[in-house]
Design a protein around this motif. Structure first.
Motif, mmCIF file in Angstrom:
data_model
loop_
_atom_site.group_PDB
_atom_site.id
_atom_site.type_symbol
_atom_site.label_atom_id
_atom_site.label_comp_id
_atom_site.label_asym_id
_atom_site.label_seq_id
_atom_site.Cartn_x
_atom_site.Cartn_y
_atom_site.Cartn_z
ATOM 1 N N VAL A 1 1.435 5.612 8.752
ATOM 2 C CA VAL A 1 1.187 4.201 8.477
ATOM 3 C C VAL A 1 0.648 3.581 9.750
ATOM 4 O O VAL A 1 1.085 3.913 10.852
ATOM 5 C CB VAL A 1 2.465 3.464 7.997
ATOM 6 N N GLY B 1 0.814 -1.207 0.000
ATOM 7 C CA GLY B 1 0.000 0.000 0.000
ATOM 8 C C GLY B 1 0.847 1.256 0.000
ATOM 9 O O GLY B 1 1.824 1.368 0.758
ATOM 10 N N THR B 2 0.511 2.213 -0.861
ATOM 11 C CA THR B 2 1.211 3.491 -0.897
ATOM 12 C C THR B 2 0.206 4.633 -0.950
ATOM 13 O O THR B 2 -0.869 4.506 -1.529
ATOM 14 C CB THR B 2 2.145 3.589 -2.123
ATOM 15 N N GLN C 1 4.058 -0.900 3.580
ATOM 16 C CA GLN C 1 3.282 0.337 3.605
ATOM 17 C C GLN C 1 4.201 1.554 3.492
ATOM 18 O O GLN C 1 5.223 1.634 4.175
ATOM 19 C CB GLN C 1 2.482 0.441 4.913
ATOM 20 N N VAL D 1 -1.858 5.125 5.259
ATOM 21 C CA VAL D 1 -1.886 3.757 4.736
ATOM 22 C C VAL D 1 -2.193 2.810 5.888
ATOM 23 O O VAL D 1 -1.589 2.909 6.956
ATOM 24 C CB VAL D 1 -0.545 3.362 4.084
ATOM 25 N N SER D 2 -3.131 1.897 5.658
ATOM 26 C CA SER D 2 -3.462 0.886 6.653
ATOM 27 C C SER D 2 -3.745 -0.433 5.947
ATOM 28 O O SER D 2 -4.543 -0.479 5.016
ATOM 29 C CB SER D 2 -4.687 1.303 7.475
ATOM 30 N N ASP D 3 -3.095 -1.500 6.408
ATOM 31 C CA ASP D 3 -3.300 -2.820 5.816
ATOM 32 C C ASP D 3 -4.209 -3.710 6.654
ATOM 33 O O ASP D 3 -4.482 -4.846 6.259
ATOM 34 C CB ASP D 3 -1.956 -3.533 5.615
ATOM 35 N N SER E 1 3.299 -7.483 4.491
ATOM 36 C CA SER E 1 2.715 -6.145 4.416
ATOM 37 C C SER E 1 3.812 -5.121 4.168
ATOM 38 O O SER E 1 4.834 -5.117 4.850
ATOM 39 C CB SER E 1 1.987 -5.811 5.725
#
Length: 358
Positions: A310, A243-244, A289, A260-262, A287
């Motif tokens: 993040v 994720g960016t 980020q 950004v959150s996964d 993950s």
């Protein structure tokens, strides 16, 4: 005999206006590669369901608002409404591949009134969905399940507030919630849920906000259910999210933020997992980020309103199952969990692996 179902499509919408709002929307509610009430295939047979969808929306406005949205509600490679049974040496395949791209641009005239926004949103993506029924495959059976998502949103504005958002609800390669999957001796399960997500917001005068969110990503399982494989079985399960988010404004007084959150990333997430003698089990949760926010006039100075975040509370695991039972030939248990956070708070990389070997 073989059962095959597939859906492939390209959806695009483009809107351009000189004076007035521009809105572009690409939306899919439910899409299934194959849906079986009761599916039975003999020896050497196969069941295959696949979805391959590309959706894009673009909006361009001069002196007004521009909005672009690309959204998918539910995408499933194979949905089992009833029991799926395959004989010896059978193959069960289900894949969901989604590509979304929303782009919005406005020149704008007044940062206080004009706005540009781009949104990519996917609610649910599943390679094989067994949440309504069980499945069984004979000896030497193979299960291949995959959920692949590529989403990017870009909002570019001049004298306008820019907002870009990319989000995924649940991505699961093989969902056996509350059900069971059984494979005979020498069976193989390969399940991979991979999401690559990005958001970019750029504006000259006005606020810039970019956010990228993945709620739940699972390779094998979705919290409950049981998987049983016979002797000599091999299981490879991967859940990976990249994720960016990047937000930039040339106005040092603007509020510029990137997040950004996964969420939850788990290679295997089951209630019960049973593997026979000489079994091999590998589960990965990965993950990556990166968040970047800047005001070009005076980047990094105090009080300029730039913030990059993040998520520190994300849960990254190789395996998260209540009961894991492996045959007596398994002699090594290797657990490898790595987590790295950069002190700059601009990136977070977590890597988790759970591995059982003979």
């Amino acid at each position: 005999g073989n059962i095959t179902g597939s859906v492939a499509g390209t959806l695009s919408s483009t809107t351009t206006t000189a004076n007035g709002s521009a809105n572009s929307l690409t939306s899919v509610t439910d899409i299934f590669g194959a849906e079986g009430a009761v599916a039975t295939v003999g020896n050497n047979g196969s069941i295959t369901g696949s979805v391959n969808l590309a959706g894009s929306s673009a909006a361009t406005a001069v002196a007004d608002d521009a909005t672009a949205n690309s959204s998918v509600s539910t995408s499933t490679g194979y949905l089992a409404d009833g029991v799926a049974t395959i004989g010896n040496a059978g193959t069960f395949t289900g894949t969901s591949t989604l590509n979304t791209n929303a782009t919005a641009t406005t020149i704008g005239t007044d940062a206080a009134t004009d706005a540009v926004s781009a949104t990519d949103a996917i609610t649910t993506s599943v390679g094989i969905d067994l949440s309504a029924a069980s499945a069984s495959i004979g000896g030497n059976g193979t299960v291949l399940a995959g959920s692949t998502i590529n989403g990017s949103s870009r909002a570019n504005g001049t004298a306008a507030t820019a907002s870009a958002n990319t989000s995924v609800g649940t991505a699961t390669a093989l969902d056996v919630t509350g059900q069971s999957l059984t494979i005979g001796d020498a069976g193989t399960i390969t399940a991979a849920a991979v999401s690559t997500l990005g958001s970019t917001a750029l504006t000259v005068d006005g606020n810039a906000v970019a956010s990228t969110n993945a709620t739940s990503t699972f390779g094998l399982g979705d919290g409950t259910g049981a998987v049983t494989v016979g002797n000599g079985a091999t299981i490879n399960a991967t859940a990976a999210v990249t994720g960016t988010a990047s937000a930039t404004s040339t106005d040092a007084t603007a509020n510029t933020s990137a997040t950004v959150s996964d969420g939850t990333v788990t290679g295997i997430n089951l209630a019960n997992l049973t593997v026979g003698n000489s079994g091999s089990l590998t589960a990965r949760g990965i993950s990556s980020q990166t968040a970047s926010a800047a005001t070009v006039e005076d980047p990094g100075s105090a009080g300029n309103g730039a913030a990059a975040t993040v998520a520190s509370g994300d849960d990254i695991r190789g395996i998260d199952s209540t009961v894991v039972q492996v045959g007596n030939d398994v002699s090594a248990l290797n657990v490898d969990r790595k987590s790295t956070r950069l002190n700059s708070s601009h990136a977070n990389i977590s890597y988790a692996v759970f591995c059982l070997k003979k």
